[in-house]
Motif scaffolding. Structure first.
Motif, PDB file in Angstrom:
ATOM      1  N   PRO A 212      10.530 -59.201 -13.386  1.00 55.77           N
ATOM      2  CA  PRO A 212      11.664 -60.063 -13.735  1.00 55.77           C
ATOM      3  C   PRO A 212      13.028 -59.397 -13.594  1.00 55.77           C
ATOM      4  CG  PRO A 212      10.443 -59.361 -15.702  1.00 55.77           C
ATOM      5  CD  PRO A 212       9.628 -58.960 -14.529  1.00 55.77           C
ATOM      6  N   SER A 213      13.065 -58.072 -13.553  1.00 59.67           N
ATOM      7  CA  SER A 213      14.342 -57.353 -13.459  1.00 59.67           C
ATOM      8  C   SER A 213      14.673 -56.928 -12.034  1.00 59.67           C
ATOM      9  CB  SER A 213      14.317 -56.114 -14.367  1.00 59.67           C
ATOM     10  OG  SER A 213      13.933 -56.435 -15.674  1.00 59.67           O
ATOM     11  N   THR A 335      12.365 -54.399 -18.126  1.00 64.92           N
ATOM     12  CA  THR A 335      11.207 -54.479 -19.008  1.00 64.92           C
ATOM     13  C   THR A 335      10.496 -53.131 -19.052  1.00 64.92           C
ATOM     14  OG1 THR A 335       9.706 -55.155 -17.232  1.00 64.92           O
ATOM     15  CG2 THR A 335      10.899 -56.904 -18.409  1.00 64.92           C
TER      16      THR A 335
END
Length: 401
Positions: A212-213, A335
């Motif tokens: 997600p990053s 994360t």
């Protein structure tokens, strides 16, 4: 008992890091002096610096792959062996092509910073030896120890001047410093050997920059690369070259100057950690970096040595405050599963970008545009700071929300 066992390997690592940075500290200053004494031009000095940084970046990538499949202690011993070979071979050759090859494949570090194959290995060992609670504090001490040792190495660069007074030719004296560099590698290897070996764990899933990053990591990597490319114009060897040519600085005077820049940089690390708790990580990075770049640009036009040195000391006190804050920010905004890949993906491009600019700086020196490397470095770094603030001022780590 468990705590004693975990601290001991870190102690050996601190000692080895200090020895390595001590050697890098004096070699970064002596490298341009040695090459000029052999009759090479500033352009050729810059190419040597580029080859060294590019080789370090390439070896770091290779080490990143090997680290997952080999005992870290063995890799550190191999790296120490390469340091010994580099120090032993460099003073034995005068041919430029061979020197270029040794610079590329060896461990000579023209930046006297943490740009080397040792760094990812030492980080991995240190991280496994401390608890999560103590990790940040331990890394801060690790950086402080290395920076102070580098400052001491800068002061040791004055030893050839002392040898000259004893009747030893300067070129021979500098060659003896390469021998000292090799001895430092041997001593560092002995300390690495005290680190207990650990069994290799094979993981089915390898970290990748696809979580997600992903966009955050890619943006940070691009910005950090711009910062590193800018810094490559004024790596320590080239800054020493500028001082030698612009103000005819003696080797002893340069050693004292780089000692104090190292001390100021070292003690800026804990100050940066303190400041970031009050104004935030991004603000600390940007609002200490911009004044340091302005000081560098002003130093390019300084009419006298005292004024130039004063401005460069101001820069040294501020320019490294983004180092611990940058690492902390990267780890905070991704994360937990992405932290390993984020650390790798933001550091390797930095190394490659930093390798591209010293040769350009050398060409500018050779063309007598001596102020331009400093001005380009300052301008690009200010651009980086403003882009970083624009892109990430609203993305705050958890502790700042």
């Amino acid at each position: 008992m468990i705590q004693a066992q975990s601290i001991q390997p870190a102690t050996w690592l601190f000692g080895a890091r200090s020895l390595r940075d001590f050697g890098d500290g004096f070699m970064a200053i002596l490298l341009p002096v040695y090459l000029l004494a052999l009759g090479f031009s500033p352009l050729q000095v810059g190419i040597i610096a580029t080859a060294s940084l590019f080789g370090s970046a390439l070896l770091t990538i290779i080490i990143g792959f090997l680290g997952a499949h080999h005992d870290l202690r063995r890799l550190l011993l191999a790296a120490a062996g390469l340091m010994v070979i580099t120090g032993a071979v460099m003073p034995m050759i005068n041919d430029y092509t061979l020197l270029l090859a040794v610079a590329f494949a060896g461990t000579i570090n023209p930046s006297a910073g943490s740009v080397s194959i040792f760094v990812p290995l030492e980080h991995a060992v240190l991280a496994r030896e401390v608890s999560s609670i103590d990790r940040t504090k331990m890394f801060a001490r690790y950086s402080l120890a290395g920076a102070l040792a580098s400052a001491g190495g800068g002061l040791a660069a004055a030893l050839p001047d002392l040898m000259v007074r004893l009747g030893i030719v300067q070129l021979s004296a500098i060659k003896l410093m390469f021998v000292l560099y090799a001895i430092v590698g041997v001593l560092g290897g002995l300390l690495y050997a005290r680190i207990p070996p650990r069994p290799i764990t094979h993981q089915a899933d390898k970290p990748a920059v696809q979580g997600p990053s992903r966009n955050i990591i890619l943006k940070l990597a691009a910005l950090f690369s711009l910062d590193a490319f800018a810094g490559g114009f004024v790596v320590q060897s080239l800054l020493a070259l500028w001082l030698f040519e612009r103000f005819d600085l003696s080797l002893s005077e340069a050693a004292v100057f780089f000692f104090w820049t190292g001390v100021l940089s070292a003690f800026s690390f804990p100050i940066a950690a303190w400041l970031s708790k009050r104004i935030g990580l991004i603000n600390t990075m940007v609002f200490t970096h911009i004044p340091s770049s302005i000081a560098l640009a002003l130093a390019a036009f300084a009419p006298s040595l005292p004024l130039a040195v004063g401005l460069l000391l101001i820069r040294a006190a501020l320019s490294q405050m983004d180092v611990p804050t940058r690492s902390s920010y990267v780890m905070a905004v991704v994360t937990e599963a992405e932290r390993a890949s984020a650390a790798s993906f933001t550091s390797v491009p930095r190394s490659l970008a930093a390798a591209a600019s010293p040769a350009l700086a050398g060409a500018l020196f050779a063309a007598s545009f001596r102020a331009w490397p400093l001005l380009i470095c300052a301008g690009l770094k200010i651009t980086y700071d403003l882009l970083l603030l624009l892109q990430f001022r609203h993305l705050k780590p958890p502790e700042e929300r």
